[in-house]
Design a protein around this motif. Structure first.
Motif, PDB file in Angstrom:
ATOM      1  N   ARG A  94      -1.002  -6.192  -7.421  1.00 50.02           N
ATOM      2  CA  ARG A  94      -0.020  -6.467  -6.362  1.00 50.02           C
ATOM      3  C   ARG A  94       0.431  -5.189  -5.672  1.00 50.02           C
ATOM      4  O   ARG A  94       0.466  -5.105  -4.441  1.00 50.02           O
ATOM      5  N   ASN A  95       0.773  -4.174  -6.464  1.00 45.01           N
ATOM      6  CA  ASN A  95       1.278  -2.927  -5.890  1.00 45.01           C
ATOM      7  C   ASN A  95       0.201  -2.195  -5.092  1.00 45.01           C
ATOM      8  O   ASN A  95       0.488  -1.572  -4.064  1.00 45.01           O
ATOM      9  N   LEU A 177      14.600   5.932  -7.550  1.00 43.61           N
ATOM     10  CA  LEU A 177      13.484   5.859  -8.488  1.00 43.61           C
ATOM     11  C   LEU A 177      13.794   4.985  -9.697  1.00 43.61           C
ATOM     12  O   LEU A 177      12.950   4.862 -10.594  1.00 43.61           O
ATOM     13  N   GLN A 178      14.967   4.381  -9.730  1.00 42.54           N
ATOM     14  CA  GLN A 178      15.351   3.526 -10.848  1.00 42.54           C
ATOM     15  C   GLN A 178      15.165   2.041 -10.554  1.00 42.54           C
ATOM     16  O   GLN A 178      15.313   1.218 -11.456  1.00 42.54           O
ATOM     17  N   ASN A 179      14.881   1.703  -9.322  1.00 39.36           N
ATOM     18  CA  ASN A 179      14.667   0.311  -8.920  1.00 39.36           C
ATOM     19  C   ASN A 179      13.246   0.140  -8.389  1.00 39.36           C
ATOM     20  O   ASN A 179      12.700   1.051  -7.749  1.00 39.36           O
ATOM     21  N   GLN A 180      12.687  -1.006  -8.640  1.00 40.87           N
ATOM     22  CA  GLN A 180      11.279  -1.249  -8.323  1.00 40.87           C
ATOM     23  C   GLN A 180      10.976  -1.047  -6.839  1.00 40.87           C
ATOM     24  O   GLN A 180      10.094  -0.268  -6.474  1.00 40.87           O
ATOM     25  N   TRP A 181      11.709  -1.720  -5.965  1.00 40.84           N
ATOM     26  CA  TRP A 181      11.337  -1.724  -4.555  1.00 40.84           C
ATOM     27  C   TRP A 181      11.729  -0.430  -3.856  1.00 40.84           C
ATOM     28  O   TRP A 181      11.008   0.036  -2.971  1.00 40.84           O
ATOM     29  N   THR A 182      12.854   0.162  -4.228  1.00 41.54           N
ATOM     30  CA  THR A 182      13.193   1.455  -3.636  1.00 41.54           C
ATOM     31  C   THR A 182      12.200   2.527  -4.088  1.00 41.54           C
ATOM     32  O   THR A 182      11.848   3.418  -3.307  1.00 41.54           O
ATOM     33  N   MET A 268       9.615   0.605 -16.057  1.00 47.65           N
ATOM     34  CA  MET A 268       9.003  -0.424 -16.904  1.00 47.65           C
ATOM     35  C   MET A 268       7.681  -0.926 -16.342  1.00 47.65           C
ATOM     36  O   MET A 268       7.376  -2.114 -16.380  1.00 47.65           O
ATOM     37  N   GLY A 269       6.886  -0.007 -15.782  1.00 43.61           N
ATOM     38  CA  GLY A 269       5.555  -0.352 -15.303  1.00 43.61           C
ATOM     39  C   GLY A 269       5.518  -1.147 -14.023  1.00 43.61           C
ATOM     40  O   GLY A 269       4.452  -1.635 -13.622  1.00 43.61           O
ATOM     41  N   GLN A 270       6.649  -1.277 -13.326  1.00 42.76           N
ATOM     42  CA  GLN A 270       6.699  -2.134 -12.139  1.00 42.76           C
ATOM     43  C   GLN A 270       6.148  -1.470 -10.893  1.00 42.76           C
ATOM     44  O   GLN A 270       5.961  -2.138  -9.876  1.00 42.76           O
ATOM     45  N   THR A 271       5.917  -0.158 -10.923  1.00 42.70           N
ATOM     46  CA  THR A 271       5.281   0.523  -9.783  1.00 42.70           C
ATOM     47  C   THR A 271       3.862   0.970 -10.126  1.00 42.70           C
ATOM     48  O   THR A 271       3.280   1.775  -9.405  1.00 42.70           O
ATOM     49  N   GLU A 272       3.330   0.443 -11.214  1.00 43.90           N
ATOM     50  CA  GLU A 272       1.967   0.789 -11.613  1.00 43.90           C
ATOM     51  C   GLU A 272       0.972   0.303 -10.561  1.00 43.90           C
ATOM     52  O   GLU A 272       1.139  -0.757  -9.957  1.00 43.90           O
ATOM     53  N   VAL A 273      -0.067   1.093 -10.326  1.00 42.82           N
ATOM     54  CA  VAL A 273      -1.167   0.708  -9.452  1.00 42.82           C
ATOM     55  C   VAL A 273      -2.458   0.770 -10.266  1.00 42.82           C
ATOM     56  O   VAL A 273      -2.462   1.229 -11.413  1.00 42.82           O
TER      57      VAL A 273
END
Length: 319
Positions: A94-95, A177-182, A268-273
């Motif tokens: 997704r990312n 850098l602490q929130n997924q979308w930001t 928590m891996g939410q910005t992983e590509v």
């Protein structure tokens, strides 16, 4: 004037077709002539491209063990099935696609816009502007990453937060850098800032190659600046646009340092590509078979997307 051959204008001269053996001999002679000049390139491509590609495909069907002498059992499509059931893989896919959808159009538009702006008659110091736009390309990824981490630091000490608070646009500092979308926004901005200079330079070179007589002819026909841009500039940039878009898509899919140096895949891996996941699975978790399977799927996806783009946008030969 008569010639020795009694032929008329309607006569068709038939050239005898060469046999397979003759064509084969000609091909062998041509290869022998050019082989000394390309042997180093062929060796390099074999060692650094073809062999790793084949090895990676084989590893994707194994539970590969890096230890010398250890067995690497064949597991078939198990690594591929594991990927489709892994939530981390879905996040990475997704990312990666989001990065492509967001950054490619912006990168293309800004590159074309700045190239056209620099190419205007009244703009001086074109080489200086071209150098300034290309400077981020040759700047170290680590240096730029630390710059962006400082700009988007949490709390009031971050430059972006400080400016937004000073202007009254926000009431409290943003944890970029602490929130997924930001965090994803920071990664996208990092990617665009670092790579847009390449698009500017390519388009600027293409614009300077368009003959001025075309614009003069358009002016004679009554075309103003906008119409000349639409009917002369855009069509002439067609092959270059196909080349740029294909490279931008490949660059967007191969995003790695932007994530690794900014968020390292967090929070928590939410910005992983896909690229960062391949790296972590291989060198952190030592799942080389799983990592290779993700790499193979990613490579096939890039090939299909770029091939489709080339068929739609680049029917002409370009660069």
């Amino acid at each position: 004037m008569e010639s020795g051959l009694n032929t008329s204008k309607n006569d068709v001269v038939i050239i005898p077709k060469k046999s397979f053996a003759e064509r084969f001999k000609i091909g062998v002679k041509q290869w022998i002539a050019v082989f000394p000049f390309i042997i180093l390139g062929l060796i390099g491509a074999g060692v650094f491209v073809i062999y790793p590609l084949i090895k990676g495909i084989i590893m994707s069907f194994q539970d590969y063990n890096i230890m010398p002498g250890a067995e690497s059992p064949f597991v078939g499509f198990e690594n591929y099935m594991k990927a489709f059931s892994d939530p981390a893989f879905r996040y990475a896919v997704r990312n990666t696609f989001l990065n492509t959808v967001v950054t490619v159009p912006i990168n293309w538009f800004l590159g074309l816009f700045f190239a056209v702006l620099i190419n205007m008659q009244f703009i001086k110091y074109k080489i200086t502007f071209r150098t300034l736009y290309y400077l981020p390309i040759i700047t170290s990824w680590i240096v730029v990453a630390f710059l962006f981490r400082y700009l988007f630091a949490d709390g009031e000490n971050g430059l972006v937060n400080y400016v937004l608070l000073y202007l009254g646009l926000i009431d409290s500092p943003i944890g970029w850098l602490q929130n997924q979308w930001t965090a994803m926004v920071v990664i996208w901005l990092f990617h665009i800032w670092k790579t847009v200079g390449w698009t500017v330079v390519i388009y600027l070179a293409a614009l300077q190659g368009i003959s001025k007589t075309l614009y003069e002819a358009a002016a004679v026909d009554g075309a103003n600046g906008i119409k000349a841009f639409r009917h002369v500039t855009i069509p002439m940039l067609g092959p270059i646009t196909a080349f740029v878009l294909i490279n931008l898509v490949m660059g967007a899919f191969n995003i790695f340092p932007q994530v690794y140096f900014i968020t390292n895949g967090g929070p928590m891996g939410q910005t992983e590509v896909l690229q960062s996941m391949i790296y972590k699975q291989a060198f952190n978790n030592f799942n080389f078979g799983y990592s290779s399977a993700i790499g193979v799927m990613m490579g096939l996806t890039i090939f299909l997307i770029t091939y489709t783009q080339q068929k739609k946008l680049g029917r002409q030969k370009f660069m």
